[in-house]
Motif scaffolding. Structure first.
Motif, PDB file in Angstrom:
ATOM      1  N   VAL A 160       0.832  -1.206   0.000  1.00 12.35           N
ATOM      2  CA  VAL A 160       0.000   0.000   0.000  1.00 12.35           C
ATOM      3  C   VAL A 160       0.867   1.255   0.000  1.00 12.35           C
ATOM      4  CG1 VAL A 160      -1.654   1.353   1.358  1.00 12.35           C
ATOM      5  CG2 VAL A 160      -2.006  -1.106   1.046  1.00 12.35           C
ATOM      6  N   LEU A 161       1.862   1.311   0.869  1.00 15.61           N
ATOM      7  CA  LEU A 161       2.716   2.505   0.936  1.00 15.61           C
ATOM      8  C   LEU A 161       3.480   2.715  -0.365  1.00 15.61           C
ATOM      9  CD1 LEU A 161       4.098   2.216   4.584  1.00 15.61           C
ATOM     10  CD2 LEU A 161       2.170   3.595   3.750  1.00 15.61           C
ATOM     11  N   ALA A 162       3.998   1.632  -0.932  1.00 13.18           N
ATOM     12  CA  ALA A 162       4.711   1.749  -2.205  1.00 13.18           C
ATOM     13  C   ALA A 162       3.757   2.154  -3.322  1.00 13.18           C
ATOM     14  CB  ALA A 162       5.414   0.437  -2.531  1.00 13.18           C
ATOM     15  N   SER A 163       2.558   1.583  -3.334  1.00 12.58           N
ATOM     16  CA  SER A 163       1.574   1.938  -4.359  1.00 12.58           C
ATOM     17  C   SER A 163       1.188   3.405  -4.274  1.00 12.58           C
ATOM     18  CB  SER A 163       0.312   1.084  -4.217  1.00 12.58           C
ATOM     19  OG  SER A 163       0.579  -0.260  -4.497  1.00 12.58           O
ATOM     20  N   LEU A 164       1.136   3.916  -3.063  1.00  6.99           N
ATOM     21  CA  LEU A 164       0.786   5.319  -2.875  1.00  6.99           C
ATOM     22  C   LEU A 164       1.946   6.262  -3.192  1.00  6.99           C
ATOM     23  CD1 LEU A 164      -1.377   5.057   0.370  1.00  6.99           C
ATOM     24  CD2 LEU A 164      -2.167   5.480  -1.973  1.00  6.99           C
ATOM     25  N   GLY A 165       3.116   5.693  -3.425  1.00  7.74           N
ATOM     26  CA  GLY A 165       4.261   6.494  -3.851  1.00  7.74           C
ATOM     27  C   GLY A 165       5.052   7.153  -2.744  1.00  7.74           C
ATOM     28  N   TYR A 166       4.919   6.654  -1.511  1.00  5.46           N
ATOM     29  CA  TYR A 166       5.716   7.231  -0.436  1.00  5.46           C
ATOM     30  C   TYR A 166       7.186   6.914  -0.667  1.00  5.46           C
ATOM     31  CZ  TYR A 166       1.735   8.479   2.459  1.00  5.46           C
ATOM     32  OH  TYR A 166       0.600   9.060   2.946  1.00  5.46           O
ATOM     33  N   PRO A 167       8.036   7.933  -0.722  1.00  5.70           N
ATOM     34  CA  PRO A 167       9.461   7.676  -0.951  1.00  5.70           C
ATOM     35  C   PRO A 167      10.122   7.086   0.294  1.00  5.70           C
ATOM     36  CG  PRO A 167       9.121  10.006  -0.544  1.00  5.70           C
ATOM     37  CD  PRO A 167       7.748   9.360  -0.586  1.00  5.70           C
ATOM     38  N   GLN A 168      11.190   6.315   0.071  1.00  4.74           N
ATOM     39  CA  GLN A 168      11.950   5.800   1.205  1.00  4.74           C
ATOM     40  C   GLN A 168      12.425   7.005   2.009  1.00  4.74           C
ATOM     41  OE1 GLN A 168      14.597   2.655   0.896  1.00  4.74           O
ATOM     42  NE2 GLN A 168      12.938   1.374   0.182  1.00  4.74           N
ATOM     43  N   GLY A 169      12.457   6.855   3.307  1.00  4.32           N
ATOM     44  CA  GLY A 169      12.848   7.945   4.178  1.00  4.32           C
ATOM     45  C   GLY A 169      11.663   8.756   4.685  1.00  4.32           C
ATOM     46  N   HIS A 170      10.496   8.612   4.065  1.00  4.14           N
ATOM     47  CA  HIS A 170       9.303   9.307   4.558  1.00  4.14           C
ATOM     48  C   HIS A 170       8.940   8.720   5.920  1.00  4.14           C
ATOM     49  CE1 HIS A 170       5.132  10.610   4.951  1.00  4.14           C
ATOM     50  NE2 HIS A 170       5.422  11.536   4.045  1.00  4.14           N
ATOM     51  N   ARG A 171       8.343   9.503   6.775  1.00  2.73           N
ATOM     52  CA  ARG A 171       8.041   9.083   8.140  1.00  2.73           C
ATOM     53  C   ARG A 171       7.138   7.850   8.215  1.00  2.73           C
ATOM     54  NH1 ARG A 171       3.005  11.009   9.751  1.00  2.73           N
ATOM     55  NH2 ARG A 171       2.131  12.538   8.328  1.00  2.73           N
ATOM     56  N   VAL A 172       6.316   7.601   7.182  1.00  2.00           N
ATOM     57  CA  VAL A 172       5.431   6.435   7.251  1.00  2.00           C
ATOM     58  C   VAL A 172       6.202   5.120   7.184  1.00  2.00           C
ATOM     59  CG1 VAL A 172       3.448   7.670   6.306  1.00  2.00           C
ATOM     60  CG2 VAL A 172       4.929   6.347   4.768  1.00  2.00           C
ATOM     61  N   TRP A 173       7.467   5.163   6.771  1.00  2.00           N
ATOM     62  CA  TRP A 173       8.289   3.956   6.698  1.00  2.00           C
ATOM     63  C   TRP A 173       9.065   3.699   7.988  1.00  2.00           C
ATOM     64  CZ3 TRP A 173       7.577   0.655   2.862  1.00  2.00           C
ATOM     65  CH2 TRP A 173       7.103   1.123   1.630  1.00  2.00           C
ATOM     66  N   GLU A 174       9.032   4.639   8.926  1.00  2.00           N
ATOM     67  CA  GLU A 174       9.869   4.526  10.124  1.00  2.00           C
ATOM     68  C   GLU A 174       9.643   3.246  10.912  1.00  2.00           C
ATOM     69  OE1 GLU A 174       9.555   8.055  12.510  1.00  2.00           O
ATOM     70  OE2 GLU A 174      10.166   9.338  10.853  1.00  2.00           O
ATOM     71  N   GLY A 175       8.444   2.783  11.029  1.00  2.00           N
ATOM     72  CA  GLY A 175       8.154   1.592  11.812  1.00  2.00           C
ATOM     73  C   GLY A 175       8.756   0.320  11.257  1.00  2.00           C
ATOM     74  N   PHE A 176       9.218   0.355  10.037  1.00  2.00           N
ATOM     75  CA  PHE A 176       9.776  -0.849   9.437  1.00  2.00           C
ATOM     76  C   PHE A 176      11.156  -1.184   9.972  1.00  2.00           C
ATOM     77  CE2 PHE A 176       6.323   0.096   6.646  1.00  2.00           C
ATOM     78  CZ  PHE A 176       5.798  -1.148   6.414  1.00  2.00           C
ATOM     79  N   ASP A 177      11.747  -0.263  10.699  1.00  2.00           N
ATOM     80  CA  ASP A 177      13.020  -0.572  11.357  1.00  2.00           C
ATOM     81  C   ASP A 177      12.815  -1.493  12.558  1.00  2.00           C
ATOM     82  OD1 ASP A 177      14.281   2.791  10.859  1.00  2.00           O
ATOM     83  OD2 ASP A 177      14.384   1.030   9.565  1.00  2.00           O
ATOM     84  N   ILE A 178      11.577  -1.577  13.020  1.00  2.00           N
ATOM     85  CA  ILE A 178      11.303  -2.388  14.205  1.00  2.00           C
ATOM     86  C   ILE A 178      10.349  -3.534  13.892  1.00  2.00           C
ATOM     87  CG2 ILE A 178      11.766  -0.550  15.873  1.00  2.00           C
ATOM     88  CD1 ILE A 178       8.657  -0.193  16.047  1.00  2.00           C
ATOM     89  N   VAL A 179      10.413  -4.014  12.644  1.00  2.00           N
ATOM     90  CA  VAL A 179       9.553  -5.137  12.267  1.00  2.00           C
ATOM     91  C   VAL A 179       9.879  -6.305  13.202  1.00  2.00           C
ATOM     92  CG1 VAL A 179       9.001  -6.818  10.479  1.00  2.00           C
ATOM     93  CG2 VAL A 179       9.415  -4.442   9.866  1.00  2.00           C
ATOM     94  N   PRO A 180       8.864  -6.792  13.926  1.00  2.00           N
ATOM     95  CA  PRO A 180       9.121  -7.903  14.846  1.00  2.00           C
ATOM     96  C   PRO A 180       9.695  -9.109  14.102  1.00  2.00           C
ATOM     97  CG  PRO A 180       6.931  -7.005  15.157  1.00  2.00           C
ATOM     98  CD  PRO A 180       7.481  -6.377  13.927  1.00  2.00           C
ATOM     99  N   CYS A 181      10.698  -9.671  14.673  1.00  2.00           N
ATOM    100  CA  CYS A 181      11.332 -10.852  14.093  1.00  2.00           C
ATOM    101  C   CYS A 181      11.528 -11.852  15.214  1.00  2.00           C
ATOM    102  CB  CYS A 181      12.677 -10.465  13.478  1.00  2.00           C
ATOM    103  SG  CYS A 181      13.575 -11.846  12.825  1.00  2.00           S
ATOM    104  N   PRO A 182      10.929 -13.035  15.102  1.00  2.00           N
ATOM    105  CA  PRO A 182      11.046 -13.993  16.192  1.00  2.00           C
ATOM    106  C   PRO A 182      12.491 -14.454  16.367  1.00  2.00           C
ATOM    107  CG  PRO A 182      10.097 -15.029  14.265  1.00  2.00           C
ATOM    108  CD  PRO A 182      10.228 -13.577  13.946  1.00  2.00           C
TER     109      PRO A 182
END
Length: 187
Positions: A160-182
């Motif tokens: 969804v974020l990529a389809s909407l054209g949010y560039p890397q570095g935009h604040r909406v991508w910030e949470g991806f640094d903390i993607v839970p990983c078991p």
């Protein structure tokens, strides 16, 4: 001039259809445009594929199968926590091609549109493909339903974020640094 075999021509049509359906969607793409892109007549295209729907379903299967293959190959032989990261990286690389993302989104739109008009068979075929993807990722993630759901949920958010054209570095991508990983337990 080298003549293509029917199988080579069929593959050429599939590749062209992937691009055209990605950019125009199921309803917005004519078989005439696909045939022209490949350099065949529309009647010849219909000798290779019985209908536009059959061609679209072949394309959808290829799209889902490629995602499944890339991610499961990346996870092969890894523990679930390592598989998670490897599959996420493989998916990120897959989406480097904008048509791949567009095609995925067009498949979802085509199913929703078909369902809205009462064509449940079309959606059933695509759902079966997606279930194969879910099952393969589920096994790679240690058969943990929560991890599988979370992994796919993040993937859909990425779509969804990529389809909407949010560039890397935009604040909406910030949470991806903390993607839970078991991680393995200390037990």
């Amino acid at each position: 001039m080298v003549r293509m075999s029917a199988e080579e021509r069929r593959e050429s049509v599939i590749r062209a259809a992937m691009t055209e359906f990605a950019r125009g969607g199921y309803r917005g793409t004519s078989t005439e445009v696909i045939a022209r892109r490949v350099g065949v007549s529309q009647p010849y295209l219909f000798r290779l594929f019985k209908s536009k729907e059959e061609l679209f379903l072949v394309v959808a299967r290829r799209c889902v199968a490629e995602a499944r293959q890339r991610m499961t190959e990346a996870a092969d032989g890894l523990e679930p926590h390592e598989a998670h990261d490897a599959m996420a990286e493989a998916y990120k690389q897959l989406l480097a091609d904008p048509d791949t993302l567009l095609l995925q989104m067009q498949v979802y739109v085509a199913v929703a549109s078909a369902e809205a008009t009462g064509d449940h068979a079309f959606g059933a075929e695509v759902r079966a493909m997606w279930e194969e993807l879910w099952d393969a990722l589920h096994l790679a993630l240690g058969a943990d339903v929560g991890q599988t759901t979370e992994f796919l949920a993040f993937g859909m958010l990425i779509n969804v974020l990529a389809s909407l054209g949010y560039p890397q570095g935009h604040r909406v991508w910030e949470g991806f640094d903390i993607v839970p990983c078991p991680k393995p337990s200390a037990d």
